[in-house]
Design a protein around this motif. Structure first.
Motif, PDB file in Angstrom:
ATOM      1  N   LEU A 123      35.235  38.079  41.145  1.00 34.06           N
ATOM      2  CA  LEU A 123      34.437  38.406  39.762  1.00 34.06           C
ATOM      3  C   LEU A 123      33.653  39.696  39.578  1.00 34.06           C
ATOM      4  N   THR A 127      39.015  42.635  36.680  1.00 34.17           N
ATOM      5  CA  THR A 127      38.852  42.147  35.308  1.00 34.17           C
ATOM      6  C   THR A 127      40.182  41.189  34.723  1.00 34.17           C
ATOM      7  N   ASN A 131      37.086  35.811  33.073  1.00 35.17           N
ATOM      8  CA  ASN A 131      35.967  36.515  34.320  1.00 35.17           C
ATOM      9  C   ASN A 131      34.678  36.255  33.933  1.00 35.17           C
ATOM     10  N   TYR A 135      32.044  33.132  35.741  1.00 39.29           N
ATOM     11  CA  TYR A 135      30.655  33.951  36.313  1.00 39.29           C
ATOM     12  C   TYR A 135      29.615  32.768  35.603  1.00 39.29           C
TER      13      TYR A 135
END
Length: 308
Positions: A123, A127, A131, A135
């Motif tokens: 993470l 990219t 993503n 998160y």
């Protein structure tokens, strides 16, 4: 001539006035800083007493007889009853519970650190679509109270197809990992972002794969963060009470928190209170020992991201 003299006197007086003003401001700020230091140190002393006194009380009570604990709870032991520790380890099965806790916490901390560091690295360094969504899902996982998840977890583990998970080591380890993973991913993602990318790029140029770059280059660089979050996970999982109480009903697989609570409930007013205090100290000693050994690494890991 008088006008010129007055002007010169004013010019000469201004620096002195400014100097005096600066000195007074400096003195005032110094006094305020001194008061703040006294207040902060006083609060730290009060907090240390609030935390340390119960610990010391349990320690000296573990060497007292049950009668002395009930009649003179605040006095120091007149005679050291070392047999309390032997009774707690053997008769109260603290030794068996200690081993169960080591198995569960050892497996769960290892799994949490491996999965959390891998997810945090991906993470932080790559990219790809989704993503930020992934998160923030981990971040949202920290906001769920464990009380909301206990009943669904019970039925999921009871009815899990193929593999028995309820009242098993592997089931408890899996739940501990899931419980600790959100904060671990959040912490390690932030930590990996502070590490220089040039080292990983150099390893990739030299022909290292993504896995080799992670395990042999980036993971050793993240050692302070790993130690910090590993100790936090160890403390939280070692002292976990609610999850094993609901999901682990097999007495042969009781962990320390379950065992101590069960012993306390069975004590009544005629139990072995000295043995109970000794059992509590046995449960606390590994936590105190781990923090005492790694306290410098914890502080380094928490402050490593402050300077980049």
């Amino acid at each position: 001539m008088t006008t010129e003299t007055n002007a010169v006197e004013k010019l000469l007086a201004v620096p002195g006035q400014r100097s005096d003003g600066r000195k007074s401001v400096g003195k005032r700020r110094g006094a305020e800083g001194g008061v703040l230091n006294v207040f902060s140190h006083g609060m730290l002393i009060v907090w240390a007493l609030m935390v340390g006194m119960p610990l010391l009380w349990v320690l000296w009570s573990s060497f007292k007889s049950s009668g002395d604990i009930l009649t003179t709870p605040w006095s120091l032991p007149g005679k050291l009853h070392v047999e309390n520790w032997v009774n707690a380890w053997d008769k109260a099965n603290i030794g068996k519970m200690f081993l169960n806790t080591l198995i569960v916490v050892g497996g769960s901390v290892t799994g949490t650190m491996v999965l959390g560091s891998m997810a945090g690295y991906v993470l932080a360094r790559f990219t790809f679509p989704g993503n930020r969504v992934i998160y923030y899902l981990f971040v949202a996982g920290m906001s769920f109270p464990v009380f909301m998840l206990v009943i669904p977890l019970f039925f999921v583990m009871r009815d899990f197809p193929g593999i028995p998970l309820l009242a098993t080591y592997q089931g408890l380890i899996a739940v501990y990992i899931a419980y600790s993973l959100p904060f671990t991913v959040f912490f390690m993602t932030s930590f990996f972002r502070t590490l220089p990318t040039s080292v990983a790029e150099a390893a990739m140029i030299d022909g290292a794969s993504h896995a080799r770059t992670f395990f042999q280059v980036m993971l050793p660089m993240a050692k302070p963060g790993l130690i910090s979050i590993g100790i936090f996970n160890f403390l939280g999982q070692w002292n976990q009470y609610l999850l094993p109480m609901v999901l682990n009903q097999d007495e042969d697989k009781y962990v320390l928190t379950q065992g101590l609570a069960n012993i306390a409930l069975q004590q009544g007013y005629e139990g072995d209170w000295g043995g109970l205090m000794a059992g509590m100290m046995i449960a606390m000693l590994p936590v105190l020992l781990v923090y005492f050994i790694f306290q410098r690494q914890v502080q380094a890991g928490l402050t490593a991201g402050a300077i980049k």
